[in-house]
Scaffold this motif. Structure first.
Motif, PDB file in Angstrom:
ATOM      1  N   LEU A 120       0.832  -1.200   0.000  1.00 65.15           N
ATOM      2  CA  LEU A 120       0.000   0.000   0.000  1.00 65.15           C
ATOM      3  C   LEU A 120       0.871   1.257   0.000  1.00 65.15           C
ATOM      4  O   LEU A 120       0.655   2.177  -0.809  1.00 65.15           O
ATOM      5  N   ASP A 121       1.872   1.301   0.868  1.00 65.30           N
ATOM      6  CA  ASP A 121       2.758   2.469   0.915  1.00 65.30           C
ATOM      7  C   ASP A 121       3.530   2.634  -0.386  1.00 65.30           C
ATOM      8  O   ASP A 121       3.709   3.757  -0.872  1.00 65.30           O
ATOM      9  N   LEU A 122       3.993   1.518  -0.958  1.00 71.63           N
ATOM     10  CA  LEU A 122       4.683   1.570  -2.245  1.00 71.63           C
ATOM     11  C   LEU A 122       3.778   2.174  -3.308  1.00 71.63           C
ATOM     12  O   LEU A 122       4.181   3.066  -4.061  1.00 71.63           O
ATOM     13  N   TRP A 123       2.537   1.699  -3.371  1.00 68.66           N
ATOM     14  CA  TRP A 123       1.593   2.161  -4.386  1.00 68.66           C
ATOM     15  C   TRP A 123       1.335   3.660  -4.250  1.00 68.66           C
ATOM     16  O   TRP A 123       1.301   4.402  -5.240  1.00 68.66           O
ATOM     17  N   VAL A 124       1.181   4.137  -3.012  1.00 70.27           N
ATOM     18  CA  VAL A 124       0.972   5.569  -2.778  1.00 70.27           C
ATOM     19  C   VAL A 124       2.205   6.359  -3.216  1.00 70.27           C
ATOM     20  O   VAL A 124       2.093   7.366  -3.923  1.00 70.27           O
ATOM     21  N   ASP A 125       3.383   5.898  -2.813  1.00 72.26           N
ATOM     22  CA  ASP A 125       4.611   6.619  -3.151  1.00 72.26           C
ATOM     23  C   ASP A 125       4.851   6.651  -4.658  1.00 72.26           C
ATOM     24  O   ASP A 125       5.256   7.683  -5.210  1.00 72.26           O
ATOM     25  N   VAL A 126       4.611   5.533  -5.329  1.00 63.53           N
ATOM     26  CA  VAL A 126       4.788   5.482  -6.787  1.00 63.53           C
ATOM     27  C   VAL A 126       3.772   6.404  -7.461  1.00 63.53           C
ATOM     28  O   VAL A 126       4.115   7.164  -8.375  1.00 63.53           O
ATOM     29  N   SER A 127       2.527   6.364  -7.015  1.00 66.84           N
ATOM     30  CA  SER A 127       1.491   7.236  -7.592  1.00 66.84           C
ATOM     31  C   SER A 127       1.842   8.701  -7.395  1.00 66.84           C
ATOM     32  O   SER A 127       1.754   9.509  -8.334  1.00 66.84           O
ATOM     33  N   ASP A 128       2.253   9.060  -6.183  1.00 64.22           N
ATOM     34  CA  ASP A 128       2.569  10.455  -5.896  1.00 64.22           C
ATOM     35  C   ASP A 128       3.799  10.944  -6.658  1.00 64.22           C
ATOM     36  O   ASP A 128       3.949  12.144  -6.885  1.00 64.22           O
ATOM     37  N   ALA A 129       4.665  10.021  -7.056  1.00 60.05           N
ATOM     38  CA  ALA A 129       5.837  10.388  -7.859  1.00 60.05           C
ATOM     39  C   ALA A 129       5.497  10.460  -9.351  1.00 60.05           C
ATOM     40  O   ALA A 129       6.385  10.688 -10.177  1.00 60.05           O
ATOM     41  N   GLY A 130       4.218  10.244  -9.706  1.00 58.89           N
ATOM     42  CA  GLY A 130       3.796  10.329 -11.102  1.00 58.89           C
ATOM     43  C   GLY A 130       3.770   9.006 -11.829  1.00 58.89           C
ATOM     44  O   GLY A 130       3.579   8.972 -13.041  1.00 58.89           O
ATOM     45  N   GLY A 131       3.954   7.901 -11.101  1.00 54.34           N
ATOM     46  CA  GLY A 131       3.906   6.583 -11.721  1.00 54.34           C
ATOM     47  C   GLY A 131       2.529   6.276 -12.270  1.00 54.34           C
ATOM     48  O   GLY A 131       1.507   6.647 -11.676  1.00 54.34           O
ATOM     49  N   ALA A 132       2.495   5.599 -13.414  1.00 53.51           N
ATOM     50  CA  ALA A 132       1.240   5.276 -14.099  1.00 53.51           C
ATOM     51  C   ALA A 132       0.712   3.944 -13.596  1.00 53.51           C
ATOM     52  O   ALA A 132       0.814   2.915 -14.257  1.00 53.51           O
ATOM     53  N   VAL A 133       0.166   3.958 -12.379  1.00 51.09           N
ATOM     54  CA  VAL A 133      -0.329   2.726 -11.757  1.00 51.09           C
ATOM     55  C   VAL A 133      -1.783   2.889 -11.300  1.00 51.09           C
ATOM     56  O   VAL A 133      -2.189   2.412 -10.251  1.00 51.09           O
ATOM     57  N   GLY A 134      -2.564   3.579 -12.132  1.00 46.24           N
ATOM     58  CA  GLY A 134      -4.001   3.645 -11.918  1.00 46.24           C
ATOM     59  C   GLY A 134      -4.514   4.870 -11.198  1.00 46.24           C
ATOM     60  O   GLY A 134      -5.717   5.025 -11.033  1.00 46.24           O
ATOM     61  N   PHE A 135      -3.624   5.746 -10.765  1.00 44.73           N
ATOM     62  CA  PHE A 135      -4.037   6.942 -10.040  1.00 44.73           C
ATOM     63  C   PHE A 135      -3.293   8.154 -10.588  1.00 44.73           C
ATOM     64  O   PHE A 135      -2.295   8.023 -11.285  1.00 44.73           O
ATOM     65  N   VAL A 136      -3.797   9.322 -10.241  1.00 48.79           N
ATOM     66  CA  VAL A 136      -3.147  10.583 -10.559  1.00 48.79           C
ATOM     67  C   VAL A 136      -2.855  11.265  -9.225  1.00 48.79           C
ATOM     68  O   VAL A 136      -3.733  11.329  -8.363  1.00 48.79           O
ATOM     69  N   PRO A 137      -1.635  11.752  -9.028  1.00 51.04           N
ATOM     70  CA  PRO A 137      -1.301  12.356  -7.738  1.00 51.04           C
ATOM     71  C   PRO A 137      -2.091  13.649  -7.499  1.00 51.04           C
ATOM     72  O   PRO A 137      -2.479  14.303  -8.460  1.00 51.04           O
ATOM     73  N   PRO A 138      -2.274  13.968  -6.240  1.00 51.83           N
ATOM     74  CA  PRO A 138      -1.857  13.247  -5.043  1.00 51.83           C
ATOM     75  C   PRO A 138      -2.885  12.184  -4.662  1.00 51.83           C
ATOM     76  O   PRO A 138      -4.070  12.311  -4.973  1.00 51.83           O
ATOM     77  N   VAL A 139      -2.410  11.129  -3.999  1.00 54.52           N
ATOM     78  CA  VAL A 139      -3.296  10.092  -3.488  1.00 54.52           C
ATOM     79  C   VAL A 139      -2.982   9.846  -2.016  1.00 54.52           C
ATOM     80  O   VAL A 139      -1.913  10.203  -1.527  1.00 54.52           O
ATOM     81  N   THR A 140      -3.931   9.226  -1.349  1.00 55.11           N
ATOM     82  CA  THR A 140      -3.754   8.836   0.050  1.00 55.11           C
ATOM     83  C   THR A 140      -3.855   7.323   0.146  1.00 55.11           C
ATOM     84  O   THR A 140      -4.288   6.656  -0.810  1.00 55.11           O
ATOM     85  N   ARG A 141      -3.495   6.795   1.276  1.00 58.70           N
ATOM     86  CA  ARG A 141      -3.638   5.358   1.509  1.00 58.70           C
ATOM     87  C   ARG A 141      -5.104   4.953   1.354  1.00 58.70           C
ATOM     88  O   ARG A 141      -5.400   3.875   0.849  1.00 58.70           O
ATOM     89  N   GLU A 142      -6.010   5.831   1.783  1.00 61.69           N
ATOM     90  CA  GLU A 142      -7.444   5.521   1.692  1.00 61.69           C
ATOM     91  C   GLU A 142      -7.919   5.500   0.244  1.00 61.69           C
ATOM     92  O   GLU A 142      -8.866   4.780  -0.088  1.00 61.69           O
ATOM     93  N   ASP A 143      -7.285   6.278  -0.630  1.00 59.71           N
ATOM     94  CA  ASP A 143      -7.621   6.247  -2.057  1.00 59.71           C
ATOM     95  C   ASP A 143      -7.211   4.913  -2.672  1.00 59.71           C
ATOM     96  O   ASP A 143      -7.933   4.341  -3.493  1.00 59.71           O
ATOM     97  N   VAL A 144      -6.036   4.428  -2.311  1.00 48.44           N
ATOM     98  CA  VAL A 144      -5.444   3.255  -2.947  1.00 48.44           C
ATOM     99  C   VAL A 144      -5.930   1.952  -2.327  1.00 48.44           C
ATOM    100  O   VAL A 144      -6.054   0.937  -3.018  1.00 48.44           O
ATOM    101  N   ARG A 145      -6.227   1.974  -1.027  1.00 48.91           N
ATOM    102  CA  ARG A 145      -6.574   0.743  -0.304  1.00 48.91           C
ATOM    103  C   ARG A 145      -7.650  -0.110  -0.998  1.00 48.91           C
ATOM    104  O   ARG A 145      -7.462  -1.326  -1.132  1.00 48.91           O
TER     105      ARG A 145
END
Length: 174
Positions: free
Chosen positions: A20-45
Motif C-alpha cells: 500500500l505504501d509503495l503504491w501511494v509513493d509510486v502514484s505520488d511520484a507520477g507513476g502510471a499505476v491507476g491513479f493521478v497524484p496526489p493520493v492517500t492510503r485511503e484512495d489506494v486501499r
C-alpha cells in the motif's frame, strides 16, 4: 545491491501495508499505476484489496521485491486470463518500483522475475500488459523484450484535456 523477489509471499498485515505504501509513493511520484497524484492510503486501499482478493482466490499471483532493509521495494501482479480461448497468456498489472530505487535496474529485474514466474505457469506462453502513453513506458518495456501490439488513442483520461494512449504490449515466453 539487488532486490530479493518472492512469488506468492504470505500476505501479512506488514506486507499489505508495504505494498500500500509503495503504491501511494509510486502514484505520488507520477507513476502510471491507476491513479493521478496526489493520493492517500485511503484512495489506494480499495484497489489493493481488489488485487489481494484475486490473490486469495488464486486468479492472481503476487510478485514482491524486498530491498536490503527488508522493505517492499517493487511489486507486480500476474493475473490469469479467464477466457477459455486465452488461457495461454497472463496479464501483468501494477508494475511498481519505489521511486528511491529507480535508476538502479530494479525495473528490469522485476520484469525478469515476472517473466520467470510466468514461464513456470502451466500452459502460459506470453505476458500481456498495458501502459499509459506519454511517459516513455513503451520504450522501457520494449527494451525489456516486450513488443507493442496495439494502441488505443486517448483511452486514458488523466485530467480534462489530458488524454493518453493505452498501449498494449506482449512478451512471448520461451
Amino acid at each position: 545491491m539487488s532486490l530479493t523477489f518472492t512469488l506468492d509471499p504470505a500476505v501479512t498485515p506488514a506486507l499489505r501495508d508495504g505494498v500500500l505504501d509503495l503504491w501511494v509513493d509510486v502514484s505520488d511520484a507520477g507513476g502510471a499505476v491507476g491513479f493521478v497524484p496526489p493520493v492517500t492510503r485511503e484512495d489506494v486501499r480499495p484497489e489493493l484489496l481488489r488485487h489481494l482478493v484475486g490473490v486469495q482466490e488464486g486468479r492472481t499471483r503476487l510478485l514482491v521485491g524486498h530491498d536490503e532493509a527488508g522493505e517492499v521495494a517493487a511489486t507486480a501482479f500476474l493475473t490469469f486470463n479467464t477466457h477459455r480461448l486465452m488461457t495461454h497468456w497472463v496479464w501483468l498489472y501494477t508494475v511498481m518500483v519505489h521511486p528511491r530505487h529507480q535508476g538502479k535496474g530494479y525495473g528490469r529485474d522485476l520484469l525478469a522475475a515476472a517473466e520467470r514466474a510466468a514461464a513456470s505457469f502451466d500452459g502460459v506462453g506470453a505476458i500481456r500488459l498495458t501502459c499509459r502513453g506519454g511517459l516513455g513506458l513503451e520504450r522501457f518495456y520494449g527494451s525489456c523484450g516486450y513488443k507493442e501490439v496495439g494502441r488505443i488513442p486517448g483511452a486514458i483520461r488523466v485530467a480534462p484535456g489530458d488524454d493518453r494512449d493505452d498501449v498494449i504490449m506482449l512478451l512471448p515466453l520461451g
